[in-house]
Design a protein around this motif. Structure first.
Motif, PDB file in Angstrom:
ATOM      1  N   UNK A 168      19.866  16.873  23.534  1.00 15.01           N
ATOM      2  CA  UNK A 168      21.232  16.731  24.062  1.00 15.01           C
ATOM      3  C   UNK A 168      21.465  15.356  24.673  1.00 15.01           C
ATOM      4  N   UNK A 169      20.476  14.865  25.436  1.00 13.13           N
ATOM      5  CA  UNK A 169      20.635  13.551  26.072  1.00 13.13           C
ATOM      6  C   UNK A 169      19.627  12.566  25.473  1.00 13.13           C
ATOM      7  N   UNK A 170      19.843  11.305  25.756  1.00 14.34           N
ATOM      8  CA  UNK A 170      18.892  10.266  25.370  1.00 14.34           C
ATOM      9  C   UNK A 170      18.305   9.700  26.661  1.00 14.34           C
ATOM     10  N   UNK A 171      17.128  10.217  27.081  1.00 12.31           N
ATOM     11  CA  UNK A 171      16.612   9.865  28.417  1.00 12.31           C
ATOM     12  C   UNK A 171      16.330   8.377  28.604  1.00 12.31           C
ATOM     13  N   UNK A 195      27.650  21.882  16.024  1.00  9.42           N
ATOM     14  CA  UNK A 195      26.583  21.103  15.373  1.00  9.42           C
ATOM     15  C   UNK A 195      25.351  21.033  16.276  1.00  9.42           C
ATOM     16  N   UNK A 196      25.590  20.759  17.573  1.00  9.98           N
ATOM     17  CA  UNK A 196      24.469  20.695  18.515  1.00  9.98           C
ATOM     18  C   UNK A 196      23.813  22.069  18.638  1.00  9.98           C
ATOM     19  N   UNK A 197      24.632  23.137  18.650  1.00  9.36           N
ATOM     20  CA  UNK A 197      24.094  24.496  18.759  1.00  9.36           C
ATOM     21  C   UNK A 197      23.186  24.815  17.556  1.00  9.36           C
ATOM     22  N   UNK A 198      23.629  24.467  16.353  1.00 11.24           N
ATOM     23  CA  UNK A 198      22.795  24.704  15.167  1.00 11.24           C
ATOM     24  C   UNK A 198      21.494  23.913  15.248  1.00 11.24           C
ATOM     25  N   UNK A 199      21.596  22.666  15.728  1.00 12.47           N
ATOM     26  CA  UNK A 199      20.394  21.838  15.855  1.00 12.47           C
ATOM     27  C   UNK A 199      19.438  22.453  16.883  1.00 12.47           C
ATOM     28  N   UNK A 200      19.996  22.989  17.988  1.00 15.52           N
ATOM     29  CA  UNK A 200      19.157  23.626  19.014  1.00 15.52           C
ATOM     30  C   UNK A 200      18.448  24.849  18.426  1.00 15.52           C
ATOM     31  N   UNK A 201      19.210  25.667  17.668  1.00 13.98           N
ATOM     32  CA  UNK A 201      18.603  26.878  17.092  1.00 13.98           C
ATOM     33  C   UNK A 201      17.529  26.525  16.071  1.00 13.98           C
ATOM     34  N   UNK A 202      17.704  25.405  15.385  1.00 14.68           N
ATOM     35  CA  UNK A 202      16.688  24.960  14.414  1.00 14.68           C
ATOM     36  C   UNK A 202      15.472  24.364  15.120  1.00 14.68           C
TER      37      UNK A 202
END
Lengths: 87, 87
Positions: free
Chosen positions: A69-72, B23-30
């Protein structure tokens, strides 16, 4: 299992040039909003989490922030958690 | 004149499809973060304002949000103001 609602606020680290913020600031000054300055733009991410405890929810979101989610390297993030209704 | 620090949180209105969030949710689930859901992504805008009063600062930021910073047709915004040191 408990349901949590999380808010993650992601901001560019101090010292990192905020190109998007500068662009908006110039547009504001061109539109007679000259009293606004130092515009910096970050992200506001909301999500739901299912976890055993608040600690576990926080750990999962922290890992997700670091990984995706973030780029630390250039961003700071702050996580706020609220417990919501049981699923 | 007083200095204020403003935080504007901009979120997509309920019912508006959040393509970035999905899109972020799909990436998280993957990426094995399957307990996170309903990801919605908004903007977090910070700025400084010089104004006579808190009301005047709020009015200026509200006008800037309507004109430039947010899109009131599809987005909601929330303004938080804090007084800071005198310039």
């Amino acid at each position: 299992m408990n349901n949590f609602h999380a808010v993650v606020t992601i901001t560019l680290r101090k010292g990192i040039l905020d190109v998007q913020g500068k662009t908006v600031e110039h547009a504001l000054h061109s539109s007679s909003f000259s009293s606004l300055s130092n515009v910096r733009i970050g992200k506001h991410v909301e999500m739901n989490v299912v976890a055993d405890s608040e600690e576990s929810a926080f750990t999962q979101i922290d890992a997700a922030c670091k990984a995706l989610i973030a780029n630390p390297i250039i961003e700071d993030y702050h996580i706020t958690l609220h417990k919501t209704e049981v699923a």
